[in-house]
Write a protein that holds these residues in place. Structure first.
Motif, PDB file in Angstrom:
ATOM      1  N   ASP A 200      36.053   2.635   7.205  1.00  0.00           N
ATOM      2  CA  ASP A 200      34.890   3.253   6.566  1.00  0.00           C
ATOM      3  C   ASP A 200      33.947   2.199   6.018  1.00  0.00           C
ATOM      4  O   ASP A 200      32.729   2.297   6.170  1.00  0.00           O
ATOM      5  CB  ASP A 200      35.321   4.172   5.408  1.00  0.00           C
ATOM      6  N   LEU A 201      34.514   1.189   5.371  1.00  0.00           N
ATOM      7  CA  LEU A 201      33.696   0.112   4.817  1.00  0.00           C
ATOM      8  C   LEU A 201      32.975  -0.650   5.918  1.00  0.00           C
ATOM      9  O   LEU A 201      31.801  -1.006   5.773  1.00  0.00           O
ATOM     10  CB  LEU A 201      34.562  -0.840   3.995  1.00  0.00           C
ATOM     11  N   ALA A 202      33.658  -0.895   7.017  1.00  0.00           N
ATOM     12  CA  ALA A 202      33.034  -1.594   8.139  1.00  0.00           C
ATOM     13  C   ALA A 202      31.897  -0.761   8.726  1.00  0.00           C
ATOM     14  O   ALA A 202      30.837  -1.310   9.092  1.00  0.00           O
ATOM     15  CB  ALA A 202      34.073  -1.909   9.210  1.00  0.00           C
ATOM     16  N   ASP A 203      32.089   0.547   8.821  1.00  0.00           N
ATOM     17  CA  ASP A 203      31.034   1.420   9.334  1.00  0.00           C
ATOM     18  C   ASP A 203      29.793   1.392   8.451  1.00  0.00           C
ATOM     19  O   ASP A 203      28.675   1.552   8.931  1.00  0.00           O
ATOM     20  CB  ASP A 203      31.536   2.861   9.457  1.00  0.00           C
ATOM     21  N   MET A 204      30.006   1.206   7.150  1.00  0.00           N
ATOM     22  CA  MET A 204      28.884   1.172   6.201  1.00  0.00           C
ATOM     23  C   MET A 204      28.369  -0.247   5.978  1.00  0.00           C
ATOM     24  O   MET A 204      27.441  -0.444   5.207  1.00  0.00           O
ATOM     25  CB  MET A 204      29.316   1.739   4.846  1.00  0.00           C
ATOM     26  N   ASN A 205      29.000  -1.222   6.636  1.00  0.00           N
ATOM     27  CA  ASN A 205      28.685  -2.632   6.381  1.00  0.00           C
ATOM     28  C   ASN A 205      28.810  -2.938   4.896  1.00  0.00           C
ATOM     29  O   ASN A 205      27.975  -3.630   4.307  1.00  0.00           O
ATOM     30  CB  ASN A 205      27.286  -3.005   6.888  1.00  0.00           C
ATOM     31  N   GLY A 206      29.861  -2.382   4.281  1.00  0.00           N
ATOM     32  CA  GLY A 206      30.052  -2.531   2.849  1.00  0.00           C
ATOM     33  C   GLY A 206      31.204  -3.451   2.506  1.00  0.00           C
ATOM     34  O   GLY A 206      32.104  -3.672   3.298  1.00  0.00           O
ATOM     35  N   SER A 207      31.139  -3.958   1.324  1.00  0.00           N
ATOM     36  CA  SER A 207      32.198  -4.789   0.790  1.00  0.00           C
ATOM     37  C   SER A 207      32.761  -4.080  -0.440  1.00  0.00           C
ATOM     38  O   SER A 207      32.011  -3.733  -1.362  1.00  0.00           O
ATOM     39  CB  SER A 207      31.648  -6.158   0.395  1.00  0.00           C
ATOM     40  N   ARG A 208      34.065  -3.876  -0.450  1.00  0.00           N
ATOM     41  CA  ARG A 208      34.700  -3.189  -1.576  1.00  0.00           C
ATOM     42  C   ARG A 208      34.424  -3.929  -2.890  1.00  0.00           C
ATOM     43  O   ARG A 208      34.074  -3.326  -3.902  1.00  0.00           O
ATOM     44  CB  ARG A 208      36.198  -3.055  -1.330  1.00  0.00           C
ATOM     45  N   ALA A 209      34.565  -5.244  -2.866  1.00  0.00           N
ATOM     46  CA  ALA A 209      34.352  -6.048  -4.073  1.00  0.00           C
ATOM     47  C   ALA A 209      32.915  -5.918  -4.573  1.00  0.00           C
ATOM     48  O   ALA A 209      32.670  -5.794  -5.776  1.00  0.00           O
ATOM     49  CB  ALA A 209      34.700  -7.499  -3.808  1.00  0.00           C
ATOM     50  N   GLU A 210      31.977  -5.954  -3.652  1.00  0.00           N
ATOM     51  CA  GLU A 210      30.570  -5.839  -4.038  1.00  0.00           C
ATOM     52  C   GLU A 210      30.273  -4.457  -4.614  1.00  0.00           C
ATOM     53  O   GLU A 210      29.538  -4.325  -5.594  1.00  0.00           O
ATOM     54  CB  GLU A 210      29.675  -6.110  -2.834  1.00  0.00           C
ATOM     55  N   MET A 211      30.844  -3.436  -4.002  1.00  0.00           N
ATOM     56  CA  MET A 211      30.644  -2.078  -4.513  1.00  0.00           C
ATOM     57  C   MET A 211      31.210  -1.929  -5.924  1.00  0.00           C
ATOM     58  O   MET A 211      30.563  -1.351  -6.800  1.00  0.00           O
ATOM     59  CB  MET A 211      31.300  -1.055  -3.586  1.00  0.00           C
ATOM     60  N   LEU A 212      32.414  -2.448  -6.130  1.00  0.00           N
ATOM     61  CA  LEU A 212      33.035  -2.360  -7.449  1.00  0.00           C
ATOM     62  C   LEU A 212      32.212  -3.127  -8.487  1.00  0.00           C
ATOM     63  O   LEU A 212      32.039  -2.664  -9.617  1.00  0.00           O
ATOM     64  CB  LEU A 212      34.464  -2.888  -7.400  1.00  0.00           C
ATOM     65  N   TYR A 213      31.705  -4.285  -8.096  1.00  0.00           N
ATOM     66  CA  TYR A 213      30.865  -5.070  -8.997  1.00  0.00           C
ATOM     67  C   TYR A 213      29.611  -4.291  -9.381  1.00  0.00           C
ATOM     68  O   TYR A 213      29.228  -4.231 -10.559  1.00  0.00           O
ATOM     69  CB  TYR A 213      30.494  -6.399  -8.330  1.00  0.00           C
ATOM     70  N   ASN A 214      28.963  -3.687  -8.395  1.00  0.00           N
ATOM     71  CA  ASN A 214      27.728  -2.938  -8.654  1.00  0.00           C
ATOM     72  C   ASN A 214      27.977  -1.703  -9.523  1.00  0.00           C
ATOM     73  O   ASN A 214      27.158  -1.364 -10.362  1.00  0.00           O
ATOM     74  CB  ASN A 214      27.049  -2.561  -7.349  1.00  0.00           C
ATOM     75  N   VAL A 215      29.108  -1.045  -9.308  1.00  0.00           N
ATOM     76  CA  VAL A 215      29.434   0.121 -10.131  1.00  0.00           C
ATOM     77  C   VAL A 215      29.615  -0.290 -11.591  1.00  0.00           C
ATOM     78  O   VAL A 215      29.081   0.330 -12.496  1.00  0.00           O
ATOM     79  CB  VAL A 215      30.716   0.826  -9.610  1.00  0.00           C
ATOM     80  N   ARG A 216      30.355  -1.372 -11.787  1.00  0.00           N
ATOM     81  CA  ARG A 216      30.584  -1.834 -13.163  1.00  0.00           C
ATOM     82  C   ARG A 216      29.271  -2.235 -13.832  1.00  0.00           C
ATOM     83  O   ARG A 216      29.020  -1.902 -14.976  1.00  0.00           O
ATOM     84  CB  ARG A 216      31.549  -3.021 -13.169  1.00  0.00           C
ATOM     85  N   ARG A 217      28.443  -2.964 -13.093  1.00  0.00           N
ATOM     86  CA  ARG A 217      27.153  -3.398 -13.642  1.00  0.00           C
ATOM     87  C   ARG A 217      26.247  -2.209 -13.947  1.00  0.00           C
ATOM     88  O   ARG A 217      25.582  -2.171 -14.982  1.00  0.00           O
ATOM     89  CB  ARG A 217      26.483  -4.340 -12.653  1.00  0.00           C
ATOM     90  N   GLU A 218      26.251  -1.210 -13.068  1.00  0.00           N
ATOM     91  CA  GLU A 218      25.388  -0.044 -13.249  1.00  0.00           C
ATOM     92  C   GLU A 218      25.812   0.790 -14.459  1.00  0.00           C
ATOM     93  O   GLU A 218      24.976   1.253 -15.218  1.00  0.00           O
ATOM     94  CB  GLU A 218      25.414   0.816 -11.981  1.00  0.00           C
ATOM     95  N   ILE A 219      27.108   0.972 -14.634  1.00  0.00           N
ATOM     96  CA  ILE A 219      27.571   1.847 -15.701  1.00  0.00           C
ATOM     97  C   ILE A 219      27.618   1.146 -17.054  1.00  0.00           C
ATOM     98  O   ILE A 219      27.192   1.696 -18.057  1.00  0.00           O
ATOM     99  CB  ILE A 219      28.939   2.447 -15.335  1.00  0.00           C
ATOM    100  N   PHE A 220      28.130  -0.067 -17.079  1.00  0.00           N
ATOM    101  CA  PHE A 220      28.325  -0.740 -18.360  1.00  0.00           C
ATOM    102  C   PHE A 220      27.235  -1.759 -18.695  1.00  0.00           C
ATOM    103  O   PHE A 220      27.223  -2.307 -19.782  1.00  0.00           O
ATOM    104  CB  PHE A 220      29.691  -1.413 -18.406  1.00  0.00           C
ATOM    105  N   GLY A 221      26.385  -2.022 -17.756  1.00  0.00           N
ATOM    106  CA  GLY A 221      25.282  -2.937 -18.022  1.00  0.00           C
ATOM    107  C   GLY A 221      25.571  -4.385 -17.875  1.00  0.00           C
ATOM    108  O   GLY A 221      26.521  -4.933 -17.558  1.00  0.00           O
TER     109      GLY A 221
END
Length: 55
Positions: free
Chosen positions: A34-55
Motif C-alpha cells: 500500500d505504501l509503495a502504491d502511494m509512494n509513501g514512507s511510513r516514517a515520513e507519515m508518522l513524522y507529519n502526523v506528530r508535527r500536525e497534531i502536536f505542533g
C-alpha cells in the motif's frame, strides 16, 4: 477558575492524543505494498502526523 483551565487543557490534550493514536494505527496497518502504491514512507507519515497534531 484555575481548575477549569487545567481540566480544559487536559481534555484538549486527551483529544489530541486520541486522534494521534488513531492515525498512527491507520498508518501502521498499511502494508508495504500500500505504501509503495502511494509512494509513501511510513516514517515520513508518522513524522507529519506528530508535527500536525502536536505542533
Amino acid at each position: 477558575m484555575i481548575f477549569d483551565t487545567l481540566f480544559k487543557d487536559a481534555r484538549a490534550h486527551l483529544a489530541k492524543r486520541k486522534r494521534y493514536n488513531q492515525l498512527v494505527s491507520e498508518i501502521n496497518s498499511l502494508s508495504d505494498r500500500d505504501l509503495a502504491d502511494m509512494n509513501g514512507s511510513r516514517a515520513e507519515m508518522l513524522y507529519n502526523v506528530r508535527r500536525e497534531i502536536f505542533g
